[in-house]
Scaffold this active site. Structure first.
Site, PDB file in Angstrom:
ATOM      1  N   HIS A 411       2.280  10.970   0.776  1.00 12.34           N
ATOM      2  CA  HIS A 411       1.319  12.085   0.677  1.00 12.34           C
ATOM      3  C   HIS A 411      -0.096  11.589   0.368  1.00 12.34           C
ATOM      4  O   HIS A 411      -1.070  12.336   0.542  1.00 12.34           O
ATOM      5  CB  HIS A 411       1.783  13.078  -0.392  1.00 12.34           C
ATOM      6  N   ARG A 412      -0.240  10.356  -0.105  1.00  7.80           N
ATOM      7  CA  ARG A 412      -1.580   9.815  -0.333  1.00  7.80           C
ATOM      8  C   ARG A 412      -2.302   9.569   0.987  1.00  7.80           C
ATOM      9  O   ARG A 412      -3.536   9.584   1.049  1.00  7.80           O
ATOM     10  CB  ARG A 412      -1.499   8.509  -1.121  1.00  7.80           C
TER      11      ARG A 412
END
Length: 438
Positions: A411-412
């Site tokens: 998700h980064r």
């Protein structure tokens, strides 16, 4: 003075290795670039080349020795005029652990000059021990010397040429004092991660039970460290889709019948690799990796594919996969998989990439969630193609071959909508395989 030959770091993750075999013996004449030993890293058995020329002196570390730390002296090389009888072999030893730092004082806080073995930006300069010694004596900055040895390493003749050509003196002679910025505020204490039970505690649990104790080899230690890092530091989220394979299976059968005469047989996995490579081009923002304080957005589609081997796995990388034909990808994948199982891959063949594929469909697994291999942005877990009843476009019930896939996403690097877009492109290419050839 003899040249020390050190245990090399043959991959970025290598901290120790096994000196599998010496290919030279004491007294042999060696030229720069000659292969002198075979070394087992955490991933593969690799050849180790000499970077200097001379006569082999004592072989300090016997072949077959495991757990040899990087930068340990493993052998000596004699220079011109030296005799083996005048040289005493040092005892093999691991590098000493760094001493605890003393309390900083204003005098000791001054920055040090950039050593001749580093560039001004701190990156490492690769040079042989003899070249470093000559450069230090002549105050030559190795970062300003072009290397002509194996893999661009700086060797004796390069430094001698630099001296003759009047290369600028080492940065070590430049003023060491530079403006020192104010001390930064103390960094916040990182959260303490839960630790696994130690070996003694686990062993006590199984007292009286019959078991076999299996020591960890380098590969298993690396897998454990990297996947623990992945699950503790990467914020995974998961996207799942079912893919109808009937069109792809028919298309594959037609293609294989036409190219059988060339000795080529395409697998479903070859189409999956191609579909993922093209999907990364269609969703270019997803073709990225996490780099600590930034992201690196790649232009080519470099796709890694997990290959199971005895005692672990490799993820060889198919570079520029979006530009290659299915038959080229198939041949390249077969070659990489074969050499992976023989542990004959070079580091550049299993490092890099932005995206990975793990296929357990051949084992009958319907679906699973794969762990992201850092610094990749995503990994596609592929299950088996299974005949299932589905509702057709006209609303009637029909049988179809359906494959379940799960996209694990960092998700980064990739947000939910972008991950969904990437997975949609993968599905579209696999359900409409002709579009991969256009």
């Amino acid at each position: 003075m003899p040249i020390e030959i050190l245990m090399p770091a043959l991959s970025p993750t290598m901290e120790e290795g096994t000196l599998a075999k010496w290919l030279v013996k004491e007294g042999d004449e060696v030229q720069s670039g000659d292969v002198i030993a075979e070394i087992e890293t955490d991933k593969a058995t690799m050849e180790f080349e000499a970077v200097d020329e001379g006569i082999m002196g004592p072989l300090v570390v016997p072949e077959g020795t495991e757990g040899v730390q990087v930068n340990t002296v493993i052998a000596l090389m004699l220079e011109e005029g030296e005799d083996a009888s005048d040289v005493s072999a040092p005892a093999a030893a691991t590098p000493a652990a760094p001493a605890a730092p003393a309390e900083a004082s204003p005098a000791s806080a001054a920055p040090q000059a950039v050593p001749s073995s580093q560039t001004t930006d701190g990156s490492r300069v690769f040079a042989s021990p003899l070249a470093r010694r000559i450069a230090a004596d002549a105050q030559i900055d190795l970062s300003a010397v072009a290397g002509t040895g194996p893999r661009g390493r700086i060797v004796k003749k390069d430094v001698e040429a630099a001296i003759a050509g009047g290369t600028a003196q080492a940065a070590a002679s430049a003023p060491a004092a530079a403006a020192v910025s104010a001390s930064p505020a103390a960094a916040p204490t990182p959260a303490v991660m839960a630790q696994s039970a130690d070996a003694a505690s686990v062993t006590r649990m199984y007292e009286g039970r019959d078991y076999e104790e299996i020591p960890l080899d380098g590969m298993r230690k690396t897998i454990a460290a990297r996947l623990t890092e992945a699950k503790q530091t990467i914020p995974h989220f998961y996207l799942r889709r079912d893919i109808r394979l009937d069109a792809l299976l028919k298309f594959r059968a037609d293609l294989n019948s036409q190219i059988e005469i060339r000795g080529v047989k395409l697998s479903v996995n070859d189409f999956i690799i191609k579909a993922c490579a093209l999907a990364l081009q269609a969703a270019p923002d997803a073709n990225a990796v996490w780099a600590g304080d930034r992201m690196l957005k790649l232009k080519p589609s470099d796709v890694a594919v997990a290959v199971a081997i005895e005692g672990g796995l490799f993820t060889p990388v198919l570079k520029d996969a979006e530009t290659k034909t299915l038959s080229t990808l198939s041949a390249e994948m077969k070659d990489l998989a074969t050499r992976a199982r023989d542990r004959k891959l070079a580091p550049h063949e299993y490092q890099g990439g932005s995206f990975a594929i793990s296929n357990l469909g051949m084992f009958g697994i319907d679906n699973f969630d794969a762990v992201i291999n850092p610094p990749h942005g995503a990994i596609l877990a592929v299950g088996a193609g299974v005949k299932k009843p589905v509702v057709g476009k006209d609303g009637t019930l029909e049988a179809a071959t359906v494959m379940s896939v799960t996209l694990s996403v960092d998700h980064r690097v990739i947000d939910g909508a972008l991950g969904a877009e990437l997975l949609k492109h993968i599905v579209d290419y696999l359900e409409n395989p002709m579009s991969m050839l256009v």
